[in-house]
Scaffold this motif. Structure first.
Motif, mmCIF file in Angstrom:
data_model
loop_
_atom_site.group_PDB
_atom_site.id
_atom_site.type_symbol
_atom_site.label_atom_id
_atom_site.label_comp_id
_atom_site.label_asym_id
_atom_site.label_seq_id
_atom_site.Cartn_x
_atom_site.Cartn_y
_atom_site.Cartn_z
ATOM 1 N N ALA A 1 19.568 1.802 -5.653
ATOM 2 C CA ALA A 1 19.132 3.147 -6.019
ATOM 3 C C ALA A 1 18.593 3.911 -4.819
ATOM 4 C CB ALA A 1 18.069 3.071 -7.111
ATOM 5 N N HIS A 2 18.800 3.373 -3.620
ATOM 6 C CA HIS A 2 18.440 4.057 -2.371
ATOM 7 C C HIS A 2 16.938 4.330 -2.256
ATOM 8 C CE1 HIS A 2 22.716 4.493 -1.808
ATOM 9 N NE2 HIS A 2 22.822 5.146 -2.954
ATOM 10 N N ILE A 3 16.143 3.301 -2.552
ATOM 11 C CA ILE A 3 14.705 3.426 -2.362
ATOM 12 C C ILE A 3 14.385 3.417 -0.868
ATOM 13 C CG2 ILE A 3 14.145 2.374 -4.562
ATOM 14 C CD1 ILE A 3 13.673 -0.259 -3.080
ATOM 15 N N VAL A 4 13.173 3.866 -0.519
ATOM 16 C CA VAL A 4 12.797 3.920 0.897
ATOM 17 C C VAL A 4 12.079 2.655 1.347
ATOM 18 C CG1 VAL A 4 12.649 6.425 0.878
ATOM 19 C CG2 VAL A 4 10.586 5.072 0.404
ATOM 20 N N GLY A 5 11.747 1.771 0.403
ATOM 21 C CA GLY A 5 11.101 0.520 0.772
ATOM 22 C C GLY A 5 10.752 -0.293 -0.456
ATOM 23 N N TYR A 6 10.430 -1.576 -0.238
ATOM 24 C CA TYR A 6 10.083 -2.490 -1.337
ATOM 25 C C TYR A 6 8.920 -3.337 -0.853
ATOM 26 C CZ TYR A 6 11.127 -5.207 -5.586
ATOM 27 O OH TYR A 6 11.088 -5.789 -6.846
ATOM 28 N N LEU A 7 7.730 -3.069 -1.370
ATOM 29 C CA LEU A 7 6.516 -3.759 -0.954
ATOM 30 C C LEU A 7 6.071 -4.689 -2.079
ATOM 31 C CD1 LEU A 7 4.444 -3.982 1.315
ATOM 32 C CD2 LEU A 7 3.186 -2.088 0.261
ATOM 33 N N VAL A 8 6.001 -5.988 -1.765
ATOM 34 C CA VAL A 8 5.687 -6.994 -2.776
ATOM 35 C C VAL A 8 4.175 -7.106 -2.966
ATOM 36 C CG1 VAL A 8 5.889 -9.430 -3.405
ATOM 37 C CG2 VAL A 8 7.793 -8.284 -2.259
ATOM 38 N N LYS A 9 3.735 -7.083 -4.212
ATOM 39 C CA LYS A 9 2.328 -7.282 -4.545
ATOM 40 C C LYS A 9 1.954 -8.761 -4.392
ATOM 41 C CE LYS A 9 2.033 -3.762 -8.220
ATOM 42 N NZ LYS A 9 1.781 -3.620 -9.669
ATOM 43 N N PRO A 10 0.686 -9.047 -4.099
ATOM 44 C CA PRO A 10 -0.372 -8.103 -3.733
ATOM 45 C C PRO A 10 -0.258 -7.727 -2.255
ATOM 46 C CG PRO A 10 -1.245 -10.320 -3.744
ATOM 47 C CD PRO A 10 0.195 -10.428 -4.193
ATOM 48 N N PHE A 11 -0.739 -6.556 -1.912
ATOM 49 C CA PHE A 11 -0.717 -6.122 -0.524
ATOM 50 C C PHE A 11 -2.043 -5.452 -0.185
ATOM 51 C CE2 PHE A 11 1.472 -3.047 -3.247
ATOM 52 C CZ PHE A 11 0.681 -1.931 -3.082
ATOM 53 N N THR A 12 -2.340 -5.397 1.086
ATOM 54 C CA THR A 12 -3.598 -4.800 1.542
ATOM 55 C C THR A 12 -3.422 -3.307 1.783
ATOM 56 O OG1 THR A 12 -3.123 -5.171 3.879
ATOM 57 C CG2 THR A 12 -4.197 -6.968 2.672
ATOM 58 N N GLN A 13 -4.527 -2.629 1.962
ATOM 59 C CA GLN A 13 -4.485 -1.208 2.273
ATOM 60 C C GLN A 13 -3.760 -0.965 3.592
ATOM 61 O OE1 GLN A 13 -8.323 0.657 2.542
ATOM 62 N NE2 GLN A 13 -7.483 2.730 2.543
ATOM 63 N N GLU A 14 -3.988 -1.844 4.574
ATOM 64 C CA GLU A 14 -3.342 -1.672 5.865
ATOM 65 C C GLU A 14 -1.833 -1.862 5.767
ATOM 66 O OE1 GLU A 14 -2.999 -0.370 9.519
ATOM 67 O OE2 GLU A 14 -4.861 -0.408 8.368
ATOM 68 N N MET A 15 -1.387 -2.797 4.926
ATOM 69 C CA MET A 15 0.050 -3.008 4.742
ATOM 70 C C MET A 15 0.706 -1.763 4.157
ATOM 71 S SD MET A 15 0.009 -6.919 3.272
ATOM 72 C CE MET A 15 1.765 -6.947 2.913
ATOM 73 N N LEU A 16 0.056 -1.163 3.170
ATOM 74 C CA LEU A 16 0.614 0.051 2.572
ATOM 75 C C LEU A 16 0.596 1.196 3.567
ATOM 76 C CD1 LEU A 16 1.759 1.614 0.197
ATOM 77 C CD2 LEU A 16 -0.585 2.041 -0.584
ATOM 78 N N ARG A 17 -0.486 1.314 4.326
ATOM 79 C CA ARG A 17 -0.566 2.387 5.317
ATOM 80 C C ARG A 17 0.542 2.254 6.357
ATOM 81 N NH1 ARG A 17 -6.744 3.985 7.065
ATOM 82 N NH2 ARG A 17 -7.397 4.804 5.042
ATOM 83 N N ASP A 18 0.838 1.022 6.757
ATOM 84 C CA ASP A 18 1.920 0.812 7.713
ATOM 85 C C ASP A 18 3.246 1.295 7.143
ATOM 86 O OD1 ASP A 18 0.268 -0.225 9.645
ATOM 87 O OD2 ASP A 18 0.668 -2.323 9.137
#
Length: 265
Positions: free
Chosen positions: A101-118
């Protein structure tokens, strides 16, 4: 909110996660939280209203799946927000469907605030580069011709897409067909039957070959021939319905990228 600010919607069925991720977004430079939703239907409705540039989307929702949310958002065409998946789902089917579906990324939970900011920092840079390239890139002759084209399947004698279905009726395109160009159907396909088939196919509610055959009063083999033709033309997308046993059932929907112009304005 400045024009440089990227507006974000957080979608998660867990109130705690929704609140946490909302705080993460609010603290990210260049990003602004415009809302949060706890269901897929609410996410789609908010996306349709506009004012959202990026959606942080959980794949496990209480009403419709994240994959279904992605598909419905794609029907918005150029108005569809970008989507960054944030989910604990790591199975191959879910991940592959999300990537398709052409997403811009896939971040697996759980993640930290810094990981999301990156991830958001990378997305912001890529978005700027994409907008700059789109603005500066010269159009080729083929692209100019497509912009001049109606971009719709034309069924001679039957109107576009076999006639209107009422308010919001959509038209499906055929690859390479320009304004006033008659449809050239493969041998064995009928213009009248094609018009009936096109009336049944919808951009949201998927249908199987069997369902299409029943609604059009044709055999399943005939339905598959028309569906194969439309898939080859790029006018419809494939999806799958997974039952408890056996192979997944193939489903068909009108391709979002081929909706009529009226749906994207």
């Amino acid at each position: 909110m400045s024009d440089e600010t990227i507006r974000v919607l957080v979608v998660d069925d867990d109130p705690g996660a929704r609140s946490l991720h909302s705080r993460f977004v609010s603290g990210a430079p260049g990003f602004s939280l415009v809302g949060a939703a706890g269901s897929g239907e609410a996410a789609v409705e908010r996306g349709r209203r506009g004012g959202v540039d990026l959606i942080l989307l959980d794949m496990r929702l209480p009403d419709i799946s994240g994959v279904e949310v992605l598909h419905r958002l794609r029907t918005l065409g150029a108005r569809s927000p970008d989507v960054l998946v944030i989910s604990s789902s790591r199975d191959q089917v879910t991940v592959r469907q999300a990537l398709a579906a052409h997403i811009v990324g896939y971040l697996v939970k759980p993640f930290t605030q810094e990981m999301l900011r990156d991830r958001l920092r990378v997305y912001r840079a890529e978005r700027r580069a994409r907008e700059r390239n789109e603005r500066d890139r010269p159009l080729g002759q083929g692209e100019i011709d497509r912009l001049l084209s109606t971009g719709r399947i034309r069924v001679p004698g039957s109107g576009e897409r076999g006639g209107p279905r009422g308010p919001g009726a959509r038209a499906a395109p055929a690859a390479g067909q320009g304004r006033g160009e008659a449809a050239r159907l493969p041998k064995g396909l009928s213009e009248v039957t094609l018009a009936r088939v096109l009336k049944v196919i919808d951009p949201v509610a998927a249908v199987s070959a069997a369902e299409l055959a029943e609604r059009c009063s044709i055999s399943r083999a005939t339905a598959r021939r028309y569906l194969d033709y439309l898939v080859a033309e790029g006018a419809i997308d494939l999806a799958h319905r997974y039952g408890r046993r056996g192979r997944p059932e193939v489903l068909y929907r009108l391709a979002p990228s081929h909706l009529g112009r009226g749906d994207q304005e």
